[in-house]
Design an enzyme around this catalytic site. Structure first.
Site, mmCIF file in Angstrom:
data_model
loop_
_atom_site.group_PDB
_atom_site.id
_atom_site.type_symbol
_atom_site.label_atom_id
_atom_site.label_comp_id
_atom_site.label_asym_id
_atom_site.label_seq_id
_atom_site.Cartn_x
_atom_site.Cartn_y
_atom_site.Cartn_z
ATOM 1 N N ASP A 52 4.578 4.648 -10.013
ATOM 2 C CA ASP A 52 5.878 4.718 -10.681
ATOM 3 C C ASP A 52 6.717 5.872 -10.144
ATOM 4 O O ASP A 52 6.231 6.725 -9.392
ATOM 5 C CB ASP A 52 5.691 4.895 -12.187
ATOM 6 C CG ASP A 52 5.055 3.682 -12.858
ATOM 7 O OD1 ASP A 52 5.161 2.578 -12.296
ATOM 8 O OD2 ASP A 52 4.458 3.851 -13.941
ATOM 9 N N TYR A 119 -7.264 7.792 -10.025
ATOM 10 C CA TYR A 119 -6.148 8.645 -10.419
ATOM 11 C C TYR A 119 -6.669 9.918 -11.068
ATOM 12 O O TYR A 119 -7.729 9.927 -11.706
ATOM 13 C CB TYR A 119 -5.254 7.928 -11.430
ATOM 14 C CG TYR A 119 -4.279 6.937 -10.841
ATOM 15 C CD1 TYR A 119 -3.000 7.332 -10.447
ATOM 16 C CD2 TYR A 119 -4.628 5.603 -10.683
ATOM 17 C CE1 TYR A 119 -2.096 6.416 -9.915
ATOM 18 C CE2 TYR A 119 -3.730 4.680 -10.158
ATOM 19 C CZ TYR A 119 -2.474 5.095 -9.778
ATOM 20 O OH TYR A 119 -1.578 4.200 -9.241
#
Length: 254
Positions: A52, A119
């Protein structure tokens, strides 16, 4: 037609995400632009993981197909490839770097062949001006044990509807989480999560809701109910993008 993988790393602060968008600067648009300048032709890139806006990456991938023999124009292939990397990185802005370009099988897909993505979300507790673009300043009281228990609850489900933002266009919300844990490292509190795939806003939703739990705003039982409920009405997506890093994309043959 030959297919190539491009490995990239980037600081996402200035960008509207990974994938190309109309009227926006993205990682893909910058890399495609650099390739066009270097080789005098257009390239259409496919991305491995669509981070994002504002999210960073230590490793992400594109692939592209071309008839051009890009890297075998000289006898010393390795030296020529390094020259190509140097040229491309000279064109790219300083917050994006191409670390490798290499040929793969014609049927190898950087998105669909990836077996896992990892992540890390970084939080710092004491104000520090050098962390503000790459970690989340969270000076509030946190119960670390509750954070760990919440991270363990995440491992009990595969349906992450509760942690996907509304209007996420996917066929299903099933993700296999292989690792979910919090660690304290140097000056950071870090959430580390590994899965076969992630939904839009998923890691930020997990982090924000776990922080809400560890700060005493909701109980662990309420957190577990959010996980099971399969709607995101009570999920906290407020964790900012700048604390999130895509660390690694794994492939079976890379």
């Amino acid at each position: 037609m030959p297919r190539y993988f491009i490995e990239v790393a980037y600081k996402g602060t200035r960008y509207s995400g990974f994938q190309v968008q109309n009227n926006a600067i993205t990682i893909q648009s910058e890399v495609e632009g650099a390739l066009a300048i270097k080789f005098g032709q257009t390239f259409q890139l496919t991305g491995a993981s669509r981070t994002d806006a504002g999210v960073h990456a230590l490793q992400n991938f594109f692939h592209f197909d071309t008839q051009a023999d890009l890297f075998y124009q000289q006898y010393n292939k390795e030296k020529y490839t390094q020259q190509v990397l140097y040229s491309l990185n000279s064109i790219l802005p300083g917050d994006i770097v191409i670390t490798e370009i290499f040929e793969v099988r014609e049927d190898q897909h950087c998105r669909f062949d990836a077996v896992s993505r990892e992540y890390k979300y970084y939080i710092y507790r004491k104000k520090n001006p050098f962390y503000k673009d790459t970690a989340y300043f969270y000076p509030y009281t946190i119960n670390f044990q509750i954070l760990q228990e919440a991270a363990s609850i995440i491992l009990t489900t595969k349906d992450f509807t509760s942690f996907a933002k509304k209007n996420t266009q996917v066929n299903n919300f099933i993700c296999t989480i292989n690792k979910s844990e919090w660690v304290q490292e140097n000056n950071f509190l870090i959430y580390n999560v590994v899965a076969n795939r992630f939904l839009r806003g998923m890691v930020k939703g997990l982090v924000g809701t776990m922080l809400k739990t560890a700060s005493g705003k909701i109980s662990l039982e309420e957190f577990a109910e959010i996980v099971k409920r399969n709607n995101n009405n009570n999920t906290d997506f407020s964790a900012p993008s700048h604390g999130l890093f895509l660390v690694e994309v794994k492939y079976p043959t890379i």
